[in-house]
Design an enzyme around this catalytic site. Structure first.
Site, PDB file in Angstrom:
ATOM      1  N   GLY A 186      11.310  29.278 -61.010  1.00 51.95           N
ATOM      2  CA  GLY A 186      11.902  28.103 -60.101  1.00 51.95           C
ATOM      3  C   GLY A 186      12.345  27.066 -60.896  1.00 51.95           C
ATOM      4  O   GLY A 186      11.901  26.904 -61.884  1.00 51.95           O
TER       5      GLY A 186
ATOM      6  N   CYS B 148       7.524  33.156 -65.210  1.00 45.46           N
ATOM      7  CA  CYS B 148       7.918  31.546 -65.416  1.00 45.46           C
ATOM      8  C   CYS B 148       7.352  30.644 -64.611  1.00 45.46           C
ATOM      9  O   CYS B 148       6.079  30.332 -64.643  1.00 45.46           O
ATOM     10  CB  CYS B 148       9.576  31.653 -65.231  1.00 45.46           C
ATOM     11  SG  CYS B 148      10.173  30.095 -66.336  1.00 45.46           S
ATOM     12  N   TYR B 149       7.933  30.026 -63.711  1.00 43.33           N
ATOM     13  CA  TYR B 149       7.548  29.031 -62.735  1.00 43.33           C
ATOM     14  C   TYR B 149       6.060  29.615 -61.839  1.00 43.33           C
ATOM     15  O   TYR B 149       5.288  29.015 -61.473  1.00 43.33           O
ATOM     16  CB  TYR B 149       8.622  28.479 -61.648  1.00 43.33           C
ATOM     17  CG  TYR B 149       7.944  27.267 -60.937  1.00 43.33           C
ATOM     18  CD1 TYR B 149       8.114  25.888 -61.409  1.00 43.33           C
ATOM     19  CD2 TYR B 149       7.261  27.659 -59.479  1.00 43.33           C
ATOM     20  CE1 TYR B 149       7.253  24.792 -60.618  1.00 43.33           C
ATOM     21  CE2 TYR B 149       6.760  26.514 -58.824  1.00 43.33           C
ATOM     22  CZ  TYR B 149       6.915  25.250 -59.321  1.00 43.33           C
ATOM     23  OH  TYR B 149       6.423  24.261 -58.561  1.00 43.33           O
TER      24      TYR B 149
ATOM     25  N   LYS C 105      23.715  46.664 -51.750  1.00 46.04           N
ATOM     26  CA  LYS C 105      24.891  47.480 -51.735  1.00 46.04           C
ATOM     27  C   LYS C 105      24.816  48.934 -52.399  1.00 46.04           C
ATOM     28  O   LYS C 105      25.202  49.811 -51.872  1.00 46.04           O
ATOM     29  CB  LYS C 105      26.120  46.672 -52.434  1.00 46.04           C
ATOM     30  CG  LYS C 105      27.551  47.158 -52.142  1.00 46.04           C
ATOM     31  CD  LYS C 105      27.980  46.483 -50.915  1.00 46.04           C
ATOM     32  CE  LYS C 105      29.409  46.884 -50.480  1.00 46.04           C
ATOM     33  NZ  LYS C 105      29.833  46.268 -49.366  1.00 46.04           N
TER      34      LYS C 105
ATOM     35  N   ASP D 124      30.079  49.337 -45.865  1.00 46.68           N
ATOM     36  CA  ASP D 124      29.192  48.883 -44.702  1.00 46.68           C
ATOM     37  C   ASP D 124      29.342  49.560 -43.309  1.00 46.68           C
ATOM     38  O   ASP D 124      28.496  50.482 -42.736  1.00 46.68           O
ATOM     39  CB  ASP D 124      28.679  47.573 -44.628  1.00 46.68           C
ATOM     40  CG  ASP D 124      28.634  47.054 -45.998  1.00 46.68           C
ATOM     41  OD1 ASP D 124      28.064  47.841 -47.115  1.00 46.68           O
ATOM     42  OD2 ASP D 124      28.933  45.815 -46.292  1.00 46.68           O
ATOM     43  N   SER D 125      30.535  49.161 -42.630  1.00 49.79           N
ATOM     44  CA  SER D 125      30.863  49.800 -41.363  1.00 49.79           C
ATOM     45  C   SER D 125      30.721  51.131 -41.204  1.00 49.79           C
ATOM     46  O   SER D 125      30.435  51.884 -40.223  1.00 49.79           O
ATOM     47  CB  SER D 125      31.772  49.020 -40.610  1.00 49.79           C
ATOM     48  OG  SER D 125      33.014  49.369 -41.116  1.00 49.79           O
ATOM     49  N   SER D 126      31.502  51.795 -42.464  1.00 48.37           N
ATOM     50  CA  SER D 126      31.616  53.238 -42.505  1.00 48.37           C
ATOM     51  C   SER D 126      29.946  53.951 -42.541  1.00 48.37           C
ATOM     52  O   SER D 126      29.807  54.836 -41.830  1.00 48.37           O
ATOM     53  CB  SER D 126      32.304  53.869 -43.711  1.00 48.37           C
ATOM     54  OG  SER D 126      33.609  53.223 -43.607  1.00 48.37           O
TER      55      SER D 126
ATOM     56  N   GLU E  89      12.988  40.620 -65.584  1.00 51.99           N
ATOM     57  CA  GLU E  89      13.680  41.102 -64.557  1.00 51.99           C
ATOM     58  C   GLU E  89      15.289  40.784 -65.147  1.00 51.99           C
ATOM     59  O   GLU E  89      16.319  41.419 -64.522  1.00 51.99           O
ATOM     60  CB  GLU E  89      13.989  40.244 -63.247  1.00 51.99           C
ATOM     61  CG  GLU E  89      14.140  38.771 -63.322  1.00 51.99           C
ATOM     62  CD  GLU E  89      13.337  37.690 -63.766  1.00 51.99           C
ATOM     63  OE1 GLU E  89      12.289  37.967 -64.489  1.00 51.99           O
ATOM     64  OE2 GLU E  89      13.327  36.425 -63.175  1.00 51.99           O
TER      65      GLU E  89
ATOM     66  N   SER F   6      35.676  48.976 -39.510  1.00 53.94           N
ATOM     67  CA  SER F   6      36.945  48.779 -40.265  1.00 53.94           C
ATOM     68  C   SER F   6      37.317  49.716 -41.531  1.00 53.94           C
ATOM     69  O   SER F   6      38.375  49.466 -42.014  1.00 53.94           O
ATOM     70  CB  SER F   6      36.525  47.340 -41.132  1.00 53.94           C
ATOM     71  OG  SER F   6      35.423  47.699 -41.975  1.00 53.94           O
ATOM     72  N   GLY F   7      36.406  50.629 -41.801  1.00 54.71           N
ATOM     73  CA  GLY F   7      36.641  51.546 -42.908  1.00 54.71           C
ATOM     74  C   GLY F   7      36.088  51.274 -44.094  1.00 54.71           C
ATOM     75  O   GLY F   7      36.234  51.851 -45.117  1.00 54.71           O
ATOM     76  N   GLY F   8      35.525  49.892 -44.148  1.00 53.66           N
ATOM     77  CA  GLY F   8      34.781  49.484 -45.032  1.00 53.66           C
ATOM     78  C   GLY F   8      33.477  50.142 -45.435  1.00 53.66           C
ATOM     79  O   GLY F   8      33.083  50.757 -44.564  1.00 53.66           O
TER      80      GLY F   8
ATOM     81  N   HIS G  16      11.128  36.224 -68.790  1.00 58.02           N
ATOM     82  CA  HIS G  16      11.873  36.995 -67.545  1.00 58.02           C
ATOM     83  C   HIS G  16      12.226  38.343 -67.473  1.00 58.02           C
ATOM     84  O   HIS G  16      13.065  38.775 -68.304  1.00 58.02           O
ATOM     85  CB  HIS G  16      13.327  36.057 -67.268  1.00 58.02           C
ATOM     86  CG  HIS G  16      13.087  34.484 -66.468  1.00 58.02           C
ATOM     87  ND1 HIS G  16      13.085  34.539 -65.363  1.00 58.02           N
ATOM     88  CD2 HIS G  16      12.946  33.517 -67.416  1.00 58.02           C
ATOM     89  CE1 HIS G  16      12.926  33.227 -65.058  1.00 58.02           C
ATOM     90  NE2 HIS G  16      12.946  32.464 -66.361  1.00 58.02           N
TER      91      HIS G  16
END
Ligand code: XMP
Length: 527
Positions: free
Chosen positions: A61, A88-89, A383, A241-243, A185, A237-239, A183
């Site tokens: 942070g 770290c923090y 995603k 996520d909605s698919s 990550e 929508s065919g994108g 870090h």
């Protein structure tokens, strides 16, 4: 009967102290097939306890522990009885809260550094980038700190040192508390992923059940339980996520799902057919297809301002969606393709500090007058996990790996006023560009590519005649997160072919240009 494990059984909690890398920690852990969630550092302790973490990560942070009133973990976090990794923090606050001391060091340490392992621990043993003659392990790490731990709390020991951080890694091995000043990550810490794996798999004993097959089983049973025998409506929508939501819900509740697919007249070439074929014909999903193109184009007539266009398109979408949903009986749920980064973003958006550059993602926002309950089955997924789930559900690669397409569609790729004639020209030019990109095998390595219609006329020569026609600009970008982007260095030959084809095949275009602006200062879309 096949046994499937509960992918939520052993999970990691990340307490966020405001690091720019917190999402990377979460994604790194998920990639190890372990479920994790991010909560703000000051989340209520009852919420933390009810999550039942198998381990806790305290993120980095921007604040300093050396000042009062800077973030601290709830003291009870250290009494949960599970392993803790402070980064770290997160390491500094753990050290300070358990009785150690943190000071602002004279030398800030930023960038690559090398740490030397000085004592054994399950976090680092056996990992190295180089070995000294006496066998001491040296590891390349990424540092970004001004403060450092100067006195260890009771029970802690030093695991590794660096030039500017004599306590680069520390641990209380009896309590399984670990702290790293660097870090793990970020990819610059070459053994970082291995260290995270040590922490979540070995030290926290998470088994790695977060796999697409287990995620799907878990989602299906949770959807069935939540929805019961109710009806669900989804704006498709065919994108990506909605698919994925459509196929997942269809598998979970079959005929109880109705998808609404609105053609706003601003979709790409072949899109309506592709969506109907894939979802209706191949998957047998019930879809109401609404051709509202005239309604959208009429409403857009005379409007030139990009934000006004977005609002008009979003508003009509909601109206059309609502009218169609009202015609369906017994609907109690509205499904949405919300994913985990949206959830994190809206949780963090409360500060009001972010400036609105474009009113993204408002299109198709929740029509609250519908009075439906929200169903968001992907809200725990990143995603790449949505893509893995989609592929496992049998969705074609062409849908899973397609470039993003904005909600307002071609509406924000026709500069100024949107007209049917312009949309038709743009659709053809765009299809040629994407076809050639695919043919050159460059579609998948490009993050987003499209054509833009410029309503200005430019002089050309066609045969023996002077022409005076419109301009098309091509845009192709490479980006990881769509927040920053660089223009794609496409081969000249490909650009030449696309340009020739567009000018020859698309009526009313006399000139093609290639957009070489990066983001920032430009944005990916032109409006
Ligand atoms: P910009 O143009 O802001 O775009 O660099 C970043 C990403 O967001 C997409 N985009 C939108 N998506 N509604 C959407 O759903 C919108 O109004 C919108 N505007 C831009 C853009 O395509 C890119 O992927």
């Amino acid at each position: 009967m096949t046994h499937t494990s509960d992918p939520h059984a052993r999970r990691i909690l990340i307490l966020d102290f405001g690091s720019q890398y917190t999402q990377l920690i979460a994604r790194g852990i998920r990639e190890l097939n372990v479920y994790c969630e991010i909560l703000p550092f000051d989340a209520d302790i009852s919420r933390i306890k009810s999550f039942k973490p198998a381990g806790v990560v305290l993120s980095g942070g921007p604040a300093t522990v050396t000042e009062a009133d800077t973030p601290r973990a709830d003291r009870e976090v250290f009494d949960l009885g599970c392993p803790i990794l402070g980064i770290c923090y997160g390491m500094q606050t753990m050290a300070a809260q358990l009785g150690g001391k943190v000071e602002t060091s004279k030398q800030r340490e930023y960038g690559s550094a090398e740490i030397r392992s000085t004592s054994t621990s399950p976090l680092i043993d056996g990992l190295h980038d180089r070995l000294e003659a006496d066998g001491t392990a040296l590891l390349q790490v990424w540092m970004s700190h001004g403060d450092r731990v100067s006195t260890l709390p009771d029970g802690f020991r030093v695991l590794a040192v660096s030039e500017n951080a004599p306590m680069a890694a520390i641990a209380n091995l009896d309590r399984n508390f670990f702290g790293v000043q660097f870090h793990p990550e970020v990819t610059h810490t070459t053994q970082g992923r291995a260290m995270m794996e040590r922490f979540v798999r070995d030290i926290c004993d998470c088994t790695g059940d977060w796999t697409p097959a287990n995620i799907i089983d878990d989602l299906l049973s949770r959807i069935r339980e939540e929805v019961g025998s109710d009806g669900v409506v989804l704006g498709l929508s065919g994108g990506v996520d909605s698919s994925v939501v459509a196929v997942l819900l269809h598998q979970a509740i079959g005929e109880q799902l109705t998808c609404i697919f609105v053609d706003n007249g601003l979709l790409r070439q072949g899109e309506v057919e592709e969506v109907m074929e894939t979802f209706k014909d191949d998957f047998g999903i019930r879809i109401v297809q609404v051709d509202a193109s005239e309604r959208f184009l009429e409403a857009l007539s005379g409007i030139t301002d990009p934000e006004c266009k977005r609002k008009v398109i979003g508003g009509i979408f909601v109206d059309v969606f609502q009218e169609e949903a009202d015609k369906i009986e017994n609907i109690s749920w509205l499904a949405q393709g919300t994913i985990y980064p949206d959830v994190i973003e809206s949780a963090g958006a409360g500060t009001g500090k972010a400036k609105v550059i474009k009113s993204h993602h408002n299109v198709g926002g929740i029509p609250d007058t519908l009075e439906l309950q929200l169903l968001e089955p992907l809200r725990e997924l990143f995603k790449d996990e949505v893509r893995a789930v989609g592929l496992a559900l049998g969705l074609p690669q062409s849908i899973i790996y397609r470039h993003p397409f904005p909600g307002p569609g071609l509406g924000v790729r026709i500069l100024g006023e949107v007209r049917q004639e312009y949309a038709d020209i743009l659709r053809q030019a765009d299809a040629i560009f994407l076809e050639e990109l695919r043919r050159s095998d460059l579609y998948d390595s490009t993050s987003q590519a499209f054509a833009v219609f410029l309503p200005v006329r430019s002089v050309g020569v066609v045969g023996d005649n002077r022409s005076y026609e419109f301009v098309i600009s091509l845009r192709a970008v490479e980006t990881v997160d769509f927040m920053t982007a660089d223009w794609k260095r496409l081969p000249y030959d490909l650009l030449a072919r696309v340009s020739t084809r567009i000018i020859n095949e698309v009526r009313s275009v006399s000139r093609v240009t290639y957009d070489i602006s990066s983001k920032p200062p430009a944005t990916i879309e032109w409006e």
